[in-house]
Design a protein around this motif. Structure first.
Motif, mmCIF file in Angstrom:
data_model
loop_
_atom_site.group_PDB
_atom_site.id
_atom_site.type_symbol
_atom_site.label_atom_id
_atom_site.label_comp_id
_atom_site.label_asym_id
_atom_site.label_seq_id
_atom_site.Cartn_x
_atom_site.Cartn_y
_atom_site.Cartn_z
ATOM 1 N N ASP C 204 23.564 109.778 1.243
ATOM 2 C CA ASP C 204 24.099 109.121 2.299
ATOM 3 C C ASP C 204 25.414 109.922 2.767
ATOM 4 O OD1 ASP C 204 24.554 106.601 3.432
ATOM 5 O OD2 ASP C 204 26.257 106.362 2.214
ATOM 6 N N LYS C 208 26.407 111.000 6.491
ATOM 7 C CA LYS C 208 27.282 110.586 7.238
ATOM 8 C C LYS C 208 28.275 111.796 7.768
ATOM 9 C CE LYS C 208 30.752 106.940 6.603
ATOM 10 N NZ LYS C 208 31.449 106.197 5.630
ATOM 11 N N TYR C 212 28.572 112.067 11.636
ATOM 12 C CA TYR C 212 29.566 111.844 12.120
ATOM 13 C C TYR C 212 30.316 112.993 12.827
ATOM 14 C CZ TYR C 212 34.036 109.020 12.116
ATOM 15 O OH TYR C 212 35.016 108.155 12.375
ATOM 16 N N HIS C 289 38.497 109.441 9.798
ATOM 17 C CA HIS C 289 38.172 110.201 8.545
ATOM 18 C C HIS C 289 37.075 109.883 7.652
ATOM 19 C CE1 HIS C 289 40.229 106.827 7.330
ATOM 20 N NE2 HIS C 289 40.161 107.051 6.026
ATOM 21 N N SER C 290 36.322 108.703 7.864
ATOM 22 C CA SER C 290 35.491 108.098 6.719
ATOM 23 C C SER C 290 34.419 108.907 6.294
ATOM 24 C CB SER C 290 35.167 106.627 7.279
ATOM 25 O OG SER C 290 34.448 106.664 8.268
ATOM 26 N N PRO C 293 35.968 111.381 2.507
ATOM 27 C CA PRO C 293 35.916 111.069 0.836
ATOM 28 C C PRO C 293 34.465 111.154 0.213
ATOM 29 C CG PRO C 293 37.395 109.395 2.120
ATOM 30 C CD PRO C 293 36.637 110.122 3.201
ATOM 31 N N GLY C 294 33.500 110.595 0.968
ATOM 32 C CA GLY C 294 32.281 110.551 0.592
ATOM 33 C C GLY C 294 32.014 111.883 0.361
ATOM 34 N N TYR C 349 49.285 107.082 5.327
ATOM 35 C CA TYR C 349 47.975 106.243 5.118
ATOM 36 C C TYR C 349 47.274 107.112 3.895
ATOM 37 C CZ TYR C 349 43.391 103.774 5.355
ATOM 38 O OH TYR C 349 42.455 102.950 5.508
ATOM 39 N N MET C 352 49.050 107.081 0.636
ATOM 40 C CA MET C 352 48.854 105.553 -0.105
ATOM 41 C C MET C 352 47.404 105.483 -0.701
ATOM 42 S SD MET C 352 51.390 103.722 0.186
ATOM 43 C CE MET C 352 53.156 103.816 0.891
ATOM 44 N N CYS C 353 46.356 105.880 0.275
ATOM 45 C CA CYS C 353 45.025 105.741 -0.623
ATOM 46 C C CYS C 353 44.828 106.625 -1.470
ATOM 47 C CB CYS C 353 44.020 106.295 0.647
ATOM 48 S SG CYS C 353 43.770 104.832 2.025
ATOM 49 N N ARG C 362 38.276 112.117 -5.288
ATOM 50 C CA ARG C 362 38.568 111.270 -4.331
ATOM 51 C C ARG C 362 40.064 111.368 -4.016
ATOM 52 N NH1 ARG C 362 33.990 108.140 -2.835
ATOM 53 N NH2 ARG C 362 34.885 106.886 -1.202
ATOM 54 N N TYR C 366 41.888 112.493 -0.580
ATOM 55 C CA TYR C 366 42.847 111.769 0.376
ATOM 56 C C TYR C 366 44.245 112.466 0.583
ATOM 57 C CZ TYR C 366 39.956 107.593 0.825
ATOM 58 O OH TYR C 366 39.108 106.677 1.165
#
Lengths: 405, 656, 564, 139
Positions: C204, C208, C212, C289-290, C293-294, C349, C352-353, C362, C366
């Motif tokens: 997955d 992605k 993307y 950016h999604s 991380p994956g 952001y 923070m993440c 991860r 981030y």
């Protein structure tokens, strides 16, 4: 006009030959008949389909006789043509509507035979013979064998039902209507002729300003006036006619015939007419323009009907083999002559140089020469294709497994 | 080779070399227990070099590289036609740096010596000395740098060493937490400092970070940027607040006591925490131009002083008492710095730096004594567990007494003189037109704080060394010479350095007053050096009062302290629990921060799959037309024919 | 002395060697594949060193360039001047900064319609990135030594093809070639992540990432093609050469009258948005950016290192190489607020993440978002400081985050968990790994003397110096400064949780847990050393890129005047 | 006079009828015959054009059409046979396996019941007695 625009002009030319009764009758009746007769779980009365079929056939005959703008004299050729054509269409309809595949195959044989008759009328005796031998003799027999091998016993889902009959019939007959209308547009010259006669009439008329232009009230003398709707229609029909003529423009090498000059003259004249408003003094100019249009269109039409005049022997479109005479010093006046005057008939005249002593042998000889000169590679490829197909058929059908169940 | 400019380079370079050698020693198993040797040697040599350099600071400052006309040695630099961003490796020793250097290298050397005994046998012995050496290198770099960026490098370097040393016992969760807290809280201020430096750089024409360059343009900058300039000063000040543990960023310092005690003495009392004071003293030329900022500095300083003193009143942990007292004393220094402007800058700044200097001595000796106690008490530092140790640890007792007396401000001791100068500046500042009343108020606060200081210092003293002998289990008190000698040397310093340096000779203020930055800040005004007898008597009395109360409450075995605590429950517990500042910060800052982070994580969970919505569009469309793919050959053919019929039919039959 | 001729000859080797390695490794497996990959990586490293070392002097030597400058516009000169171009026609023995290697001609001999070319070269912007690419390959191979166990030949083969793609994108001076390399990297990534990822969600994640970034890349393609065609429309020259396009746009924008400029600016706006979109996805800036991380957490450790150290840089590099020179006005008018805001937002952001993450990989992923936001933010300052700082930060971030992922990979190989909460007090168990971890963490948080500090200072300077939008610049700088603080916050929190405190280990993945082996030390040691080296001696690096960053700043300044 | 347009019209009609047959009839053989009939329509057009233009190319084309039709017939019939062996029917609608996954099979609303047919006669291999179904041996 660029070449790529030509077909669109043709297709968009709806000033005449719109969907008319000569097209609609065979198409609608034929669609009904086929839909009626196609295999279906619901039993439909046979006579409904038969009546529609007869109407459709009659309509088709009417289209051939009237819809194409050519008068058909009752010659032997015409009778034979109608006979073969009628048989072919009739059996074609029967073939696709008969639930029994065996009978369908026989009907197809009849279609092929009729087609062969048409080939003969088209002076293609070798093709006639070849088609009979290969199609009717070999292929259809093989089909019958297969039909028997798959021993069709009794009714089956496949034969007693049709897939999407309404949509398919509708689609097919819309396509047919398109084709017939297209034929009319391309080959029906009546609209051009009517433009010519009208322009001649206009040019000769004294009442040009009252009929061609708006009738002016008293005291308006000297003021510019607009075109009447009729005049507008004339201009647009002239344009359409000219466009149709231009479609058959000769090869660039044949410009000596004066084609371009005539086209340009007609275009100028039409543009002149479009350039409103007019004054009183323009009346003579209008007459001149209409005369130019008439003369140009006549000239262009003649060239078009006579095919493209070039030297050598040609099978003229109307069944005669003719020898074209040389244009001479004045190509324009040559082209203005009717086709008959521009060539001499050579049909059945022994001509040792061209080896066309008898029609059938001449046909085969000419065919053979073309095949082995111009199309040699294609012939070889066709031969290879046949070989490959033979091997393929053996491979596909040969490997029978012991027991399929 | 031994020219002053080269020696100047040697001051930070030697400890750096020492650090590398310590690492090298540490990597060889046999040499591991000798890892202190390079550290001590290099520190001592560095001290010698520093003294030589200081003795050479006369009319002209000492520079490295010596030749000022040529291109500076660049660490990194990007220049365009008109602007330049350059971090130059330029060192400069003026009077201010000189004073700092002496304090750092001298006290540092003795603390390193003390550590030999204190750290003996602990795991990571080389690591300790490497970090301490590195700290000395960074700290000297900090004070010697002649521009903001290089100073910032040293500034961060000391932060790093503080982090490493506070977290020295890394397997102790509290030490790990304290290390992180120390680094992060000071870092928050550091970011402000960096931003402030950049703003100054930008306002000064984007050409140089050099102090002198920027100070010379200070007046123009104030006129050109009436709001941005004070903002830049405040940002620089925020760096100082972080590093020097002022309110609101002081919370890391008490926790930093988790580190080994010599570290507390060196970094968290004598040197690193004074970096903020040094910075503000260095930038006096800027700050004196913004009276409002100065008032802020003074208020923050005074507030911190009284706040920390109040908390220190009731702490049971000896080192924590000292930590809060450090915070409080630093507040004093900031108060003095904040008076510069209304008072002649060189006077106020001298007061601050003088206090810094004396404080370094007596606070170092206090911490080391506390360390000695801790060492003897089997790493216990809770005053409730021991008492009456003056017999068992005589040298320590003596040293502690010296330090405590100096801190309390007993007359004639070093703390007395420096504190007095600060009080005098505050008093004098009260006469100024702007913020005059405010400064009077601050003076009052300072006097109160002084009394409290004397009280809590001697409270700790009496509870530790007086009363009946009581020791935790497993303790076997002993003193070794390697720990005693530094104690005694520094104790002498704590007693004497004040009276020698300033009150009658004014040597200190004369020396410091010649520093270029202060001369510039003075703007022609001349500081008057006189002894303010009423003030001196007053402050001496206040100190004695504080000590007396402490004696009354703790020297004997009286119950008065407990009674007082029972009667004044609210103030007592507020002080004991450090005014709940950590808890308040937790609610006001940490929790909201975590909530924002949690919110971000929540957003992330949404955003993470949001893009799949886009991916669903084609899938949805495909589901709409998928049934057309039904596998029937005739249907496909029909579709083709229909398409053909539709297009051709439209063009021929319909289109006009 | 390395001559430019030698480098010119060697330069295609940077692409051919990994491709050859990719082909050759396909036929090997097991230990043989490892050894071969190691040899190839060392060869690539040596080649890179030779080229970078020689290229440094070549790039700094601008004498030939001056001559070229005098011929053309007085003040400007060429925007990009690729040195050591293979196939340089060389007039009078001097470089012409062009190539004659036509790959796809669009006309036969029309002088104004040029072919798409094999046009590679080095200049101040890409030379260090190439160096980075060469350096990172070795740790990746060494890290993959025992983190990947099956189908080794295929794994290394894809890895080297990925390397070729990245290097090609950095080296390219032809728009088409750049785009091809830019997108080609996706194919190896898809297979590497989908085929060798450790987790169950690798497929997955790979899909992605692929879809993307491909979607973004296609938008970029639209922008690139649009730019080429628009320039063709305006000037009659059809060319894919980036230097040529940049120069045409530069010169013609200056010459154009007001109306011409306005229409050009209007077109540039759309072209910029299209081009920048792909780069924004690649960097990635925050709303796009999604995929990251994956991909970072599902990829095998070695690939994660490649992803973070090199792949992300293609986005920021593209902003500099493509967006700014090819759409200068729009970059100033639209790009500055857009990228600036997204970058600033991303810094906070991402941090923070990162703080809230419970997984090592991860967290670093981030943190990467946060740092790259910084990079993008600094680029939009569009002055020499910001640009050179940003380019330097690309290298620095590649080194430090790459090293961070190397360490995380080493840690997670030892234990059957990558949850931060499962670890505590690892210092006691693995002191050397901890040492490197703290070292790299300190580099990441920007400690002076380590590499990130230098670039962060330069970027801050750039932001503060962001002219004609003073207040915004300061606000951006404040956000960036806050980001520096936040990076310390989450990094040290992670260090404290996992490495400080009493010992607590999760179950060991394989056998007994031991400290770093010699091979691992060899993988991480040089990276740490480079971090230190770049922190102490950054000046040579900055000198080499000076000419190009100044010139880009000049382009931006010109545009700034027009946009006003 | 019978002009080319008349022949073209006849060709168009044949073509259309063939098309309709191909689209509606479900027997593979009838479908194939329909396709052949479309070819006949085209052939008439070619021959008519050949005559109109006075050259032989149209006739040559027709000749090739015949050749290709012959190949087609051979292959198609071989395919029909093997298809027939698999499903025991010539219905084209039973071959719809290439539809999208998850789409229901298209079936007749009320299928006619057909009697199962016998398998093709099997020739005995030399030396081996043919196996018989179990029931038959029991009888």
């Amino acid at each position: 006009m660029r070449p790529s625009e030509a077909p669109l002009i043709l297709l968009a030319d709806t000033t005449d030959n719109a969907l008319n009764w000569t097209v609609l009758t065979p198409v609608v009746a034929g669609a009904l008949a086929i839909w009626y007769l196609l295999p279906s779980p619901q039993k439909r009365p046979l006579f409904g389909g038969a009546i529609a079929g007869v109407v459709a056939l009659a309509g088709l005959a009417g289209f051939l006789l009237q819809g194409l703008g050519q008068t058909v004299p009752a010659t032997v050729e015409a009778i034979l043509f109608f006979g073969f054509a009628g048989t072919a269409v009739l059996f074609a309809a029967l073939m696709i509507t008969n639930p029994n595949p065996g009978r369908s195959a026989l009907c197809f044989a009849m279609v092929v035979l009729s087609t062969c008759g048409l080939f003969l009328l088209l002076a293609a005796p070798f093709l006639m013979a070849a088609t009979i031998i290969i199609y009717a003799g070999a292929i259809i027999v093989t089909f019958l064998f297969v039909i028997m091998l798959s021993h069709q016993n009794g009714p089956s889902n496949a034969d007693l039902r049709s897939r999407e009959p309404v949509l398919a019939v509708g689609t097919g007959f819309v396509l047919l209507a398109t084709l017939l209308v297209g034929l009319q547009r391309v080959y029906d010259n009546r609209s051009v002729e009517s433009v010519i006669s009208e322009s001649i009439q206009l040019a000769a008329s004294e009442k040009v300003d009252s009929e061609y232009l708006t009738v002016r009230k008293d005291g308006d003398m000297g003021k510019p006036v607009e075109l009447t709707p009729r005049a507008k229609s004339f201009v647009s029909r002239s344009k359409a006619a000219l466009a149709r003529m231009k479609l058959a423009a000769p090869e660039p090498g044949d410009k000596a015939l004066g084609w371009d000059i005539r086209v340009r003259a007609a275009e100028n004249a039409i543009a002149d007419l479009e350039r409103t408003p007019f004054k009183d003094s323009d009346m003579d100019a209008i007459r001149d323009d209409t005369m130019t249009i008439a003369a140009s269109l006549t000239y262009l039409k003649r060239i078009r009907e006579g095919g493209i005049p070039h030297e050598g022997v040609t099978l003229s479109p109307y069944g005669q083999v003719r020898q074209i005479t040389k244009p001479g010093d004045n190509p324009e006046s040559f082209a203005e002559q009717p086709p008959e005057a521009r060539s001499t008939p050579v049909l059945l005249e022994p001509d040792p140089d061209l080896k066309m002593k008898k029609m059938p042998s001449a046909n085969i000889a000419a065919l053979g020469r073309v095949l082995f000169t111009d199309h040699l590679l294609a012939v070889e490829l066709a031969g290879t294709l046949l070989l490959v197909a033979t091997v393929g058929a053996i491979v596909i059908a040969g490997g029978r497994r012991e027991h399929p169940r | 080779m031994f020219e002053p400019s080269n020696l100047l380079l040697a001051v930070p370079a030697l400890p750096l070399l020492g650090a590398l050698l310590c690492v090298a020693f540490g990597s060889v198993k046999e040499l591991r227990k000798w890892a202190h040797v390079p550290a001590v040697l290099c520190a001592a040599l560095s001290c010698a070099a520093a003294l030589t350099v200081v003795s050479n600071i006369g009319e002209a400052d000492v520079h490295f590289p010596q030749d000022r006309t040529g291109e500076p040695i660049s660490w990194f630099s990007v220049a365009t036609a008109t602007t330049k961003l350059s971090a130059d490796f330029g060192l400069e020793a003026d009077q201010l740096s000189g004073i700092m250097l002496i304090g750092i290298t001298f006290i540092g050397t003795w603390i390193v010596v003390f550590s030999i005994g204190y750290m003996h046998g602990s795991p990571g012995y080389p690591r300790f000395f490497a970090a301490v050496s590195l700290f000395l290198a960074s700290m000297t770099l900090l004070v010697l740098a002649d521009n903001f960026l290089l100073m910032f490098a040293g500034w961060e370097g000391v932060g790093l060493c503080s982090y490493l040393l506070v977290g020295y016992w890394h397997d102790k969760p509290s030490a790990a937490a304290a290390a992180r807290k120390a680094f992060l809280v000071t870092r928050l201020g550091d970011v402000g400092l960096l931003l402030g430096s950049f703003l100054l750089w930008q306002m000064a024409g984007r050409n140089s970070f050099n102090y002198q360059f920027i100070f010379e343009k200070a007046a123009e900058m104030v006129n050109a940027h009436p709001y941005l300039f004070p903002a830049a000063c405040l940002l620089v000040f925020s760096g100082a607040v972080g590093k020097s543990a002022q309110f609101p960023l002081y919370v890391w310092l008490p926790d930093a006591m988790e580190g080994p005690t010599p570290v507390s003495a060196l970094i968290h009392a004598a040197t690193m925490v004074t970096a903020g004071v040094y910075l503000l003293a260095r930038c006096a030329a800027l700050f004196t131009l913004c009276p409002a900022v100065q008032a802020t500095v003074a208020v923050i300083g005074a507030f911190t002083a009284i706040l920390a003193a109040y908390i220190a009143l009731t702490q049971n942990d000896l080192k924590r008492v000292l930590a809060y007292s450090t915070v409080s004393q630093l507040g004093f220094m900031f108060l003095a710095l904040g008076c510069a402007g209304p008072v002649v800058p060189s006077f106020a700044v001298t007061a601050a730096v003088f206090h810094l200097f004396t404080h370094a001595f007596f606070k170092a000796v206090l911490f080391l004594s506390a360390g000695s106690v801790m060492h003897a008490m089997h790493d216990e530092i809770d005053m409730r567990l021991f008492s009456g140790l003056r017999k068992k640890l005589p040298v320590t007792h003596l040293a502690f007494l010296c330090g405590a007396a100096a801190l309390a401000g007993l007359p004639l001791l070093s703390g007395f003189w420096s504190k007095d100068m600060i009080l005098e500046s505050a008093l004098e500042a009260g006469e100024s037109k702007r913020f005059g009343t405010l400064y009077y108020l601050l003076f009052g606060v300072a006097i109160t704080t002084a009394a409290m200081t004397a009280f809590y210092t001697f409270r700790a003293y009496f509870r530790t060394f007086w009363g009946p002998l009581k020791m935790p289990e497993g303790a076997h008190p002993h003193e070794t010479w390697v720990m005693n000698i530094p104690l005694l040397v520094l104790a002498i310093g704590a007693l004497a350095v004040g009276i020698v340096a300033e009150p009658f000779t004014h040597w200190f203020s004369h020396f410091l007053g010649h520093a270029k930055t202060l001369v510039q800040a003075d703007a022609g005004r001349v500081a008057e050096h006189h002894l303010n007898w009423p003030l001196m008597i007053g402050s001496g009395a206040v100190a004695l009062l504080g000590i007396g109360v402490a004696w009354a409450m703790y020297a004997g075995n009286s119950q008065s302290a407990d009674n007082l605590a029972k009667n004044l429950k609210t103030p007592y517990y507020a002080s004991l629990n450090k005014l709940y500042v950590d808890e308040i910060y937790n609610v006001l800052i940490v929790q909201p921060f975590l909530m924002i982070a949690g919110f971000c994580k929540l957003c992330e969970a949404i955003v993470y799959d949001l893009v799949r919505l886009v991916a669903m569009v084609p899938r949805f469309l495909a589901d709409l037309i998928r049934p057309l793919q039904n596998g029937l050959v005739q249907f496909y053919a029909l579709s083709m024919a229909m398409g053909l019929a539709a297009i051709v039919g439209y063009l021929v039959l319909v289109a006009k | 002395m390395l001559t430019s001729d030698l480098i010119r000859t060697l330069l295609p080797g940077l692409l051919l060697l990994p491709i050859a390695a990719g082909v050759a490794l396909r036929f090997l497996d097991g230990q043989k594949a490892r050894m071969a990959a190691l040899s190839f990586a060392i060869a690539q490293l040596l080649l890179t060193i030779v080229i970078v070392a020689g290229g440094m002097f070549e790039v700094q030597d601008t004498a030939g360039l001056e001559a070229l400058t005098n011929i053309r516009e007085k003040r400007s000169g060429p925007v990009f001047a690729p040195r050591c171009v293979p196939g340089d026609p060389m007039t009078n023995g001097k470089q012409t900064f062009t190539t004659k290697f036509d790959v796809m001609p669009f006309s036969s001999g029309h002088p104004k319609i040029k072919a798409a070319q094999f046009f590679i070269g080095i200049d101040g912007l890409n030379i260090w990135l190439i160096g980075l690419a060469g350096v990172m390959l070795l740790p990746v191979v060494l890290l993959s030594w025992d983190t990947v166990t099956d189908r080794l030949g295929a794994y290394y083969s894809w890895l080297f093809l990925l390397q070729a793609g990245v290097t090609g994108a950095f080296l390219s001076f032809d728009l088409l070639f750049f785009y091809v390399c830019f997108e080609l990297t996706l194919v190896p990534l898809l297979f590497l992540i989908g085929g060798w990822g450790p987790g169950p969600n690798r497929r997955d994640a790979a899909r992605k990432l692929f879809l993307y970034t491909l979607a973004g890349g296609l938008m970029t393609l639209v922008g690139l093609a649009g730019t080429v065609l628009y320039v063709y429309d305006r000037t009659g020259e059809l060319t894919f050469s980036i230097p040529k396009l940049a120069e045409l746009i530069d010169v013609n924008m200056k010459r154009a009258d007001e109306a011409g400029q306005a229409s050009w600016q209007n077109a540039q706006m759309y072209l910029f948005l299209a081009m920048a979109f792909g780069f924004m996805v690649k960097i990635p800036l925050v709303p796009f950016h999604s995929w990251l991380p994956g991909a970072y957490s599902e990829a095998p450790p070695g690939v994660t290192v490649m992803l973070s150290a090199l792949l992300a840089k293609m986005g920021t590099f593209g902003l500099l190489r493509i967006c700014l020179p090819l759409a200068p006005d729009a970059t100033l008018s639209v790009g500055m607020p857009l990228l600036g805001f997204l970058g600033a937002f991303g810094i906070v952001y991402g941090a923070m993440c990162a703080y809230m993450q419970t997984d090592f990989r991860r967290l670093v992923a981030y943190s990467s978002i946060s740092h790259l936001g910084f990079c993008a933010l600094a680029i939009v300052s569009f002055n020499s400081f910001g640009i050179s700082g940003s380019v330097l930060h690309m290298v620095n971030h590649g080194l430090s985050t790459g090293a961070m992922f190397v360490l995380v990979g080493m840690l997670t190989r030892r234990y059957a968990s990558s949850q931060i909460a499962d670890f505590s007090g690892i210092w006691l168990k693995l002191p050397m790994l901890t040492f490197f971890m703290i070292f790299i963490a300190l580099a990441t948080v920007g400690l002076p003397g380590l590499n990130n500090f230098v670039s962060e200072v330069l970027m801050m300077g750039g932001l503060i110096d962001m002219r004609n939008t003073k207040v915004t610049g300061i606000v951006f700088a404040a956000v960036a400064g806050f980001g520096i603080f936040l990076s310390a916050w989450y990094t040290l929190t992670m260090i404290r949780t996992a490495f400080f405190g009493p010992l607590k280990e999760p179950q060991a993945a394989v056998g007994e847990v031991k400290d770093l082996t010699g091979r691992e030390r060899f993988a991480i040691g040089p990276l740490a050393l480079l971090c230190l080296l770049l922190g102490v001696m950054a000046q040579p690096v900055l000198d080499v890129m000076k000419r190009d960053s100044d010139r880009l700043a000049q382009v931006a300044d010109d545009a700034r005047l027009r946009v006003k | 006079m019978i002009t080319i347009s008349h022949y073209l019209a006849v060709g168009a009609v044949l073509f259309t009828l063939g098309l309709i047959g191909f689209l509606t009839r479900r027997n593979l053989i009838v479908m194939f015959l329909s396709a052949e009939m479309m070819l006949q329509g085209v052939a008439i057009n070619f021959v008519a054009f050949s005559r109109h233009h006075g050259n032989m190319h149209g006739q040559v084309f027709t000749l090739f059409i015949i050749a290709v039709a012959a190949c087609e017939a051979g292959i198609a019939l071989a395919l029909f046979l093997s298809l027939y062996r698999k499903k025991r029917t010539l219905d084209v609608s039973v071959w719809q396996d290439l539809r999208e996954a998850g789409i229901d099979e298209t079936t007749d609303a009320q299928p006619l019941t057909t009697t199962p047919e016998d398998a093709d006669p099997i020739l005995t291999k030399a030396g081996i007695a043919p196996k018989r179904p179990l029931e038959e041996t029991n009888v």
